[in-house]
Design a protein around this motif. Structure first.
Motif, PDB file in Angstrom:
ATOM      1  N   GLU A 276     -88.351 -31.133 -10.160  1.00 37.64           N
ATOM      2  CA  GLU A 276     -88.591 -32.337  -9.345  1.00 37.64           C
ATOM      3  C   GLU A 276     -89.616 -33.249 -10.010  1.00 37.64           C
ATOM      4  O   GLU A 276     -89.460 -34.468 -10.013  1.00 37.64           O
ATOM      5  CB  GLU A 276     -89.043 -31.959  -7.928  1.00 37.64           C
ATOM      6  N   ILE A 277     -90.651 -32.651 -10.576  1.00 37.60           N
ATOM      7  CA  ILE A 277     -91.671 -33.439 -11.286  1.00 37.60           C
ATOM      8  C   ILE A 277     -91.033 -34.154 -12.472  1.00 37.60           C
ATOM      9  O   ILE A 277     -91.244 -35.349 -12.682  1.00 37.60           O
ATOM     10  CB  ILE A 277     -92.848 -32.543 -11.735  1.00 37.60           C
ATOM     11  N   GLU A 278     -90.218 -33.425 -13.249  1.00 39.55           N
ATOM     12  CA  GLU A 278     -89.558 -34.030 -14.409  1.00 39.55           C
ATOM     13  C   GLU A 278     -88.600 -35.146 -13.987  1.00 39.55           C
ATOM     14  O   GLU A 278     -88.528 -36.183 -14.647  1.00 39.55           O
ATOM     15  CB  GLU A 278     -88.823 -32.961 -15.219  1.00 39.55           C
ATOM     16  N   LYS A 279     -87.892 -34.932 -12.891  1.00 34.17           N
ATOM     17  CA  LYS A 279     -86.966 -35.955 -12.389  1.00 34.17           C
ATOM     18  C   LYS A 279     -87.746 -37.226 -12.040  1.00 34.17           C
ATOM     19  O   LYS A 279     -87.337 -38.328 -12.394  1.00 34.17           O
ATOM     20  CB  LYS A 279     -86.224 -35.406 -11.166  1.00 34.17           C
TER      21      LYS A 279
ATOM     22  N   ASP B  60    -105.413 -32.148 -17.008  1.00 37.41           N
ATOM     23  CA  ASP B  60    -105.989 -32.602 -15.730  1.00 37.41           C
ATOM     24  C   ASP B  60    -105.044 -33.543 -14.991  1.00 37.41           C
ATOM     25  O   ASP B  60    -104.830 -33.401 -13.789  1.00 37.41           O
ATOM     26  CB  ASP B  60    -107.341 -33.293 -15.948  1.00 37.41           C
ATOM     27  N   ALA B  61    -104.487 -34.510 -15.709  1.00 37.69           N
ATOM     28  CA  ALA B  61    -103.562 -35.465 -15.094  1.00 37.69           C
ATOM     29  C   ALA B  61    -102.314 -34.744 -14.586  1.00 37.69           C
ATOM     30  O   ALA B  61    -101.826 -35.032 -13.484  1.00 37.69           O
ATOM     31  CB  ALA B  61    -103.174 -36.551 -16.088  1.00 37.69           C
ATOM     32  N   PHE B  62    -101.811 -33.787 -15.372  1.00 37.80           N
ATOM     33  CA  PHE B  62    -100.631 -33.050 -14.940  1.00 37.80           C
ATOM     34  C   PHE B  62    -100.926 -32.240 -13.684  1.00 37.80           C
ATOM     35  O   PHE B  62    -100.131 -32.225 -12.734  1.00 37.80           O
ATOM     36  CB  PHE B  62    -100.076 -32.124 -16.027  1.00 37.80           C
ATOM     37  N   ARG B  63    -102.064 -31.559 -13.649  1.00 34.28           N
ATOM     38  CA  ARG B  63    -102.390 -30.710 -12.490  1.00 34.28           C
ATOM     39  C   ARG B  63    -102.548 -31.545 -11.217  1.00 34.28           C
ATOM     40  O   ARG B  63    -102.176 -31.098 -10.132  1.00 34.28           O
ATOM     41  CB  ARG B  63    -103.634 -29.874 -12.763  1.00 34.28           C
ATOM     42  N   LYS B  64    -103.072 -32.761 -11.345  1.00 32.08           N
ATOM     43  CA  LYS B  64    -103.179 -33.656 -10.179  1.00 32.08           C
ATOM     44  C   LYS B  64    -101.786 -34.050  -9.701  1.00 32.08           C
ATOM     45  O   LYS B  64    -101.506 -34.034  -8.496  1.00 32.08           O
ATOM     46  CB  LYS B  64    -103.997 -34.895 -10.534  1.00 32.08           C
ATOM     47  N   LEU B  65    -100.912 -34.418 -10.642  1.00 35.73           N
ATOM     48  CA  LEU B  65     -99.544 -34.790 -10.309  1.00 35.73           C
ATOM     49  C   LEU B  65     -98.804 -33.609  -9.671  1.00 35.73           C
ATOM     50  O   LEU B  65     -98.095 -33.773  -8.666  1.00 35.73           O
ATOM     51  CB  LEU B  65     -98.813 -35.254 -11.576  1.00 35.73           C
ATOM     52  N   GLU B  66     -98.988 -32.429 -10.225  1.00 34.94           N
ATOM     53  CA  GLU B  66     -98.340 -31.224  -9.710  1.00 34.94           C
ATOM     54  C   GLU B  66     -98.785 -30.940  -8.269  1.00 34.94           C
ATOM     55  O   GLU B  66     -97.968 -30.657  -7.392  1.00 34.94           O
ATOM     56  CB  GLU B  66     -98.699 -30.047 -10.624  1.00 34.94           C
ATOM     57  N   SER B  67    -100.093 -31.047  -8.022  1.00 38.82           N
ATOM     58  CA  SER B  67    -100.634 -30.789  -6.691  1.00 38.82           C
ATOM     59  C   SER B  67    -100.118 -31.823  -5.688  1.00 38.82           C
ATOM     60  O   SER B  67     -99.726 -31.476  -4.561  1.00 38.82           O
ATOM     61  CB  SER B  67    -102.167 -30.817  -6.741  1.00 38.82           C
TER      62      SER B  67
ATOM     63  N   THR C 106     -92.569 -22.590  -7.809  1.00 40.92           N
ATOM     64  CA  THR C 106     -93.689 -23.404  -8.289  1.00 40.92           C
ATOM     65  C   THR C 106     -93.889 -23.158  -9.775  1.00 40.92           C
ATOM     66  O   THR C 106     -93.383 -22.176 -10.320  1.00 40.92           O
ATOM     67  CB  THR C 106     -94.997 -23.045  -7.549  1.00 40.92           C
ATOM     68  N   GLY C 107     -94.654 -24.021 -10.421  1.00 41.61           N
ATOM     69  CA  GLY C 107     -95.049 -23.770 -11.798  1.00 41.61           C
ATOM     70  C   GLY C 107     -96.040 -22.610 -11.833  1.00 41.61           C
ATOM     71  O   GLY C 107     -96.735 -22.359 -10.838  1.00 41.61           O
ATOM     72  N   GLY C 108     -96.121 -21.919 -12.949  1.00 42.04           N
ATOM     73  CA  GLY C 108     -96.988 -20.748 -13.062  1.00 42.04           C
ATOM     74  C   GLY C 108     -98.457 -21.029 -12.787  1.00 42.04           C
ATOM     75  O   GLY C 108     -99.168 -20.184 -12.251  1.00 42.04           O
ATOM     76  N   GLY C 109     -98.917 -22.221 -13.111  1.00 42.33           N
ATOM     77  CA  GLY C 109    -100.323 -22.557 -12.901  1.00 42.33           C
ATOM     78  C   GLY C 109    -100.606 -23.244 -11.576  1.00 42.33           C
ATOM     79  O   GLY C 109    -101.769 -23.386 -11.182  1.00 42.33           O
ATOM     80  N   ALA C 110     -99.571 -23.644 -10.863  1.00 38.63           N
ATOM     81  CA  ALA C 110     -99.757 -24.420  -9.624  1.00 38.63           C
ATOM     82  C   ALA C 110    -100.720 -23.786  -8.613  1.00 38.63           C
ATOM     83  O   ALA C 110    -101.545 -24.485  -8.038  1.00 38.63           O
ATOM     84  CB  ALA C 110     -98.405 -24.714  -8.972  1.00 38.63           C
ATOM     85  N   PRO C 111    -100.648 -22.465  -8.379  1.00 40.62           N
ATOM     86  CA  PRO C 111    -101.549 -21.878  -7.375  1.00 40.62           C
ATOM     87  C   PRO C 111    -103.026 -21.910  -7.772  1.00 40.62           C
ATOM     88  O   PRO C 111    -103.895 -21.703  -6.929  1.00 40.62           O
ATOM     89  CB  PRO C 111    -101.079 -20.420  -7.268  1.00 40.62           C
ATOM     90  N   CYS C 112    -103.303 -22.170  -9.037  1.00 41.10           N
ATOM     91  CA  CYS C 112    -104.645 -21.990  -9.593  1.00 41.10           C
ATOM     92  C   CYS C 112    -105.499 -23.258  -9.603  1.00 41.10           C
ATOM     93  O   CYS C 112    -106.621 -23.238 -10.123  1.00 41.10           O
ATOM     94  CB  CYS C 112    -104.535 -21.449 -11.009  1.00 41.10           C
ATOM     95  N   PHE C 113    -105.002 -24.338  -9.052  1.00 42.64           N
ATOM     96  CA  PHE C 113    -105.732 -25.599  -9.105  1.00 42.64           C
ATOM     97  C   PHE C 113    -105.891 -26.193  -7.715  1.00 42.64           C
ATOM     98  O   PHE C 113    -105.038 -26.007  -6.844  1.00 42.64           O
ATOM     99  CB  PHE C 113    -105.031 -26.585 -10.047  1.00 42.64           C
ATOM    100  N   PHE C 114    -107.014 -26.905  -7.545  1.00 39.71           N
ATOM    101  CA  PHE C 114    -107.323 -27.580  -6.290  1.00 39.71           C
ATOM    102  C   PHE C 114    -107.229 -26.568  -5.142  1.00 39.71           C
ATOM    103  O   PHE C 114    -107.595 -25.420  -5.305  1.00 39.71           O
ATOM    104  CB  PHE C 114    -106.432 -28.808  -6.095  1.00 39.71           C
TER     105      PHE C 114
END
Length: 169
Positions: free
Chosen positions: A35-38, A54-61, A77-85
């Motif tokens: 969905e992010i890539e789309k 940093d910019a990617f993690r904000k967009l992902e969140s 979810t992406g593998g790192g998604a649970p680990c931010f914010f």
């Protein structure tokens, strides 16, 4: 209304198992990375390279929290998604989070054939890949372990996942 968030390290089977689980439950499947890539019109790798983590993690969140999810949905979810914010808190407050656990060696074996598509892994030997995965898992485990359900990813079936979800409800 039920949202099921699949979390875990790359290669653990979030997308593959997510599609099968959604089918078993009669739910819709959403791959958050797709969905992010789309929405970007480019790959996450290209965005990451051009804008930084940093910019990617904000967009992902933001995508995680504002996506217009169907009523009943399984989300990879992406593998790192649970680990931010506060992403892990948000997932637990808004649905069922399931951590698909696997050992570093098992993950490395799964990731070996497609490592050319993964910038962080493409130049690593098998031993280096296991070491990289161990390090990343050690960093991420504090978040992954907060999942409401944990399942072993080795020989995991959609029927076993469905049974775990139904027993949680």
């Amino acid at each position: 209304m039920m949202k099921i968030f699949l979390i875990g390290f790359m290669g653990c089977g979030k997308s593959t198992m997510g599609k099968k689980l959604a089918q078993k439950l009669g739910y819709t499947f959403v791959d958050l990375d797709h969905e992010i890539e789309k929405n970007l019109g480019s790959t996450i790798g290209a965005y990451f390279a051009g804008h930084g983590e940093d910019a990617f993690r904000k967009l992902e969140s933001e995508t995680l929290k504002t996506f217009d999810y169907p009523a009943n949905v399984v989300i990879a979810t992406g593998g790192g998604a649970p680990c931010f914010f506060d992403n892990m808190d948000w997932m637990n407050e808004n649905g069922l989070s399931i951590y698909i656990e696997m050992s570093p060696a098992a993950l490395a074996k799964r990731l070996e054939s497609g490592k050319d598509k993964r910038p962080l892994l493409k130049d690593l030997t098998e031993a280096q890949m296991i070491e990289f995965i161990e390090k990343k898992l050690n960093e991420r485990n504090v978040f992954y372990q907060r999942a409401l359900l944990k399942v072993n990813g080795i020989n995991l079936t959609a029927d076993a996942m469905r049974a775990a979800v139904l027993s949680w409800q």
